[in-house]
Write a protein that holds these residues in place. Structure first.
Motif, mmCIF file in Angstrom:
data_model
loop_
_atom_site.group_PDB
_atom_site.id
_atom_site.type_symbol
_atom_site.label_atom_id
_atom_site.label_comp_id
_atom_site.label_asym_id
_atom_site.label_seq_id
_atom_site.Cartn_x
_atom_site.Cartn_y
_atom_site.Cartn_z
ATOM 1 N N GLN A 184 0.833 -1.213 0.000
ATOM 2 C CA GLN A 184 0.000 0.000 0.000
ATOM 3 C C GLN A 184 0.862 1.254 0.000
ATOM 4 O OE1 GLN A 184 -3.385 -0.148 -0.404
ATOM 5 N NE2 GLN A 184 -2.886 -2.314 -0.697
ATOM 6 N N LEU A 185 1.963 1.221 0.734
ATOM 7 C CA LEU A 185 2.789 2.420 0.885
ATOM 8 C C LEU A 185 3.506 2.776 -0.416
ATOM 9 C CD1 LEU A 185 3.643 4.553 2.911
ATOM 10 C CD2 LEU A 185 5.545 3.093 3.576
ATOM 11 N N ILE A 186 4.120 1.799 -1.082
ATOM 12 C CA ILE A 186 4.822 2.110 -2.327
ATOM 13 C C ILE A 186 3.823 2.524 -3.403
ATOM 14 C CG2 ILE A 186 4.859 -0.312 -3.097
ATOM 15 C CD1 ILE A 186 7.500 2.437 -3.797
ATOM 16 N N GLY A 187 2.669 1.894 -3.421
ATOM 17 C CA GLY A 187 1.647 2.304 -4.381
ATOM 18 C C GLY A 187 1.198 3.728 -4.158
ATOM 19 N N SER A 188 0.998 4.082 -2.879
ATOM 20 C CA SER A 188 0.544 5.430 -2.537
ATOM 21 C C SER A 188 1.590 6.487 -2.896
ATOM 22 C CB SER A 188 0.219 5.499 -1.039
ATOM 23 O OG SER A 188 -0.181 6.801 -0.663
ATOM 24 N N LYS A 189 2.850 6.216 -2.558
ATOM 25 C CA LYS A 189 3.908 7.201 -2.809
ATOM 26 C C LYS A 189 4.191 7.342 -4.306
ATOM 27 C CE LYS A 189 4.448 8.246 1.457
ATOM 28 N NZ LYS A 189 3.953 9.564 1.945
ATOM 29 N N ALA A 190 4.158 6.235 -5.045
ATOM 30 C CA ALA A 190 4.356 6.314 -6.491
ATOM 31 C C ALA A 190 3.228 7.114 -7.134
ATOM 32 C CB ALA A 190 4.433 4.912 -7.088
ATOM 33 N N TRP A 191 2.019 6.900 -6.657
ATOM 34 C CA TRP A 191 0.864 7.675 -7.135
ATOM 35 C C TRP A 191 1.102 9.167 -6.895
ATOM 36 C CZ3 TRP A 191 -4.173 6.273 -9.005
ATOM 37 C CH2 TRP A 191 -5.097 7.310 -9.006
ATOM 38 N N GLN A 192 1.553 9.506 -5.706
ATOM 39 C CA GLN A 192 1.799 10.917 -5.397
ATOM 40 C C GLN A 192 2.877 11.504 -6.317
ATOM 41 O OE1 GLN A 192 2.586 11.534 -1.206
ATOM 42 N NE2 GLN A 192 0.980 10.100 -0.614
#
Length: 412
Positions: free
Chosen positions: A271-279
């Protein structure tokens, strides 16, 4: 284990799903992701248990490390039960008394479900005036009925509706053992009376194991045990891709693979890498591999701060020395090498080895070898060596005016 599936489940009933335009990832602990990776088997088994096909699987004990998805799976089970028409009672380990909370919640449900919760009877009538007066009695006011009677009545009503009664308890490792025994005794009594009852508890593995050593936790020892943990990298990458596919953005195959590799299959990191890449992708329609690369350092820092930091802070000096002795190896460490680096008898290292395994910090990696059990623990230890125990990854920077200052009419 429920983490062995190679295809992520597409089930996602939780309340935290993002709209198509927003960031769809949920890196906070306990938040339900849009795609559950590697939980298919557990979900299928519990669905069958709710339908009555395997009623023995209605007592479930979920355990795992912090960030491994224990609360998420418990929440998913609860949503599945609610969809199937079951009634849930959610217990909290912070309660002064679990049985008092159980009674309070059961009565609240009875007031909603019991057609006899409110009764009335005629007390007087005046024919000439065509009027009457009645006394209304609330059946579940005060402390009139004992907990056993209340639970039996509620379970009977849920049975009649074609569902059942679900009781859940999160953070199991924090519960008082005697209170837990009292709670599970009521659950056993309901099951013994033939009611459709499910009980799900979740907690950190080491705390759960210690709890199960208690002589009054027989019911939990017989429960269906689900150990949650990491999934394979391919499943992680596919979960990230599928999460983004439900939005207006896309992600390149290469970026999805790299994100899965950075996550190492650990649910919180997915969830964290997905969220940060999205940002990092900003307003772009596609998340590129460079967006994922730029997110890596932030993701590792968050893992160190939120997961490893609390675990390492209270560690004894000798345990920490054992972990640091493992840093010299790129892969698994030979226990003989660790003993030599610590300057102790090889037979004595086993004490620290077993304790660190119990702490979920290391795990066996073949005969005579151990390895770190969670992603980026080696980075956390190297950070400690550079900055000192308990040091933040990065100091907070920047100045921001508070709401008060923005409301202050004084000239600046």
């Amino acid at each position: 284990m429920a983490t062995s599936s190679s295809t992520p489940s597409t089930t996602g009933h939780g309340p935290h799903s993002a709209p198509h335009g927003g960031n769809p990832f949920t890196p906070g602990f306990g938040l339900t992701p849009m795609i559950l990776a590697g939980r298919d088997v557990a979900i299928e088994e519990f669905t069958a248990a709710l339908a009555g096909n395997v009623p023995e699987a209605r007592a479930i004990l979920i355990s795992g490390a912090r960030g491994s998805g224990k609360t998420v799976l418990l929440t998913e089970f609860r949503e599945l039960a609610l969809d199937a028409g079951w009634t849930d009672l959610r217990m909290h380990t912070s309660s002064t008394s679990l049985t008092d909370e159980l009674r309070s919640q059961a009565i609240a449900r009875l007031r909603e479900l019991d057609p006899e919760a409110e009764t009335s009877h005629l007390t007087s009538a005046r024919i000439s005036a065509l009027s009457a007066s009645r006394d209304v009695v609330q059946r579940y006011e005060g402390e009139g009925e004992v907990l056993t009677t209340v639970l039996d009545r509620l379970a009977a009503l849920t049975d009649e509706d074609g569902g059942g009664l679900l009781i859940t308890l999160d953070e199991l490792q924090s519960v008082d053992r005697d209170q837990l025994h009292a709670l599970t005794q009521h659950v056993q009594d309901l099951i013994g009376s033939g009611h459709a009852v499910a009980f799900i508890a979740a907690g950190v593995r080491t705390g759960v194991d210690a709890l199960l050593d208690h002589e009054r936790t027989t019911f939990l020892r017989r429960a269906h045990r689900i150990e949650v943990g990491s999934v394979d990298v391919g499943t992680a990458a596919e979960a990230i891709r599928m999460t983004i596919a439900d939005t207006a953005k896309t992600i390149t195959p290469e970026a999805a693979v790299l994100a899965g590799e950075i996550s190492q299959g650990y649910p919180y990191l997915i969830q964290l890498i997905g969220s940060k890449a999205w940002q990092h992708s900003g307003d772009a329609e596609t998340i590129e591999i460079e967006d994922v690369r730029r997110a890596r350092d932030t993701v590792v820092a968050a893992m160190i701060k939120n997961v490893h930091g609390p675990a390492l802070r209270g560690l004894s000096a000798r345990k920490r020395e054992y972990l640091r002795a493992m840093l010299e190896d790129e892969g698994p460490s030979a226990v003989g090498d660790i003993a030599r680096r610590m300057a102790i008898d090889p037979r004595n290292q086993s004490t620290y080895r077993e304790r660190l395994i119990e702490d979920d910090l290391i795990r066996p990696a073949g005969r005579g070898f151990v390895e770190f059990s969670l992603p980026y623990l080696a980075e956390a230890l190297r950070h400690e060596e550079r900055e000192g125990v308990g040091a933040d990854i990065e100091p907070d920077r920047g100045l921001t005016r508070s709401h008060r200052s923005r409301r202050d009419p004084r000239p600046r």
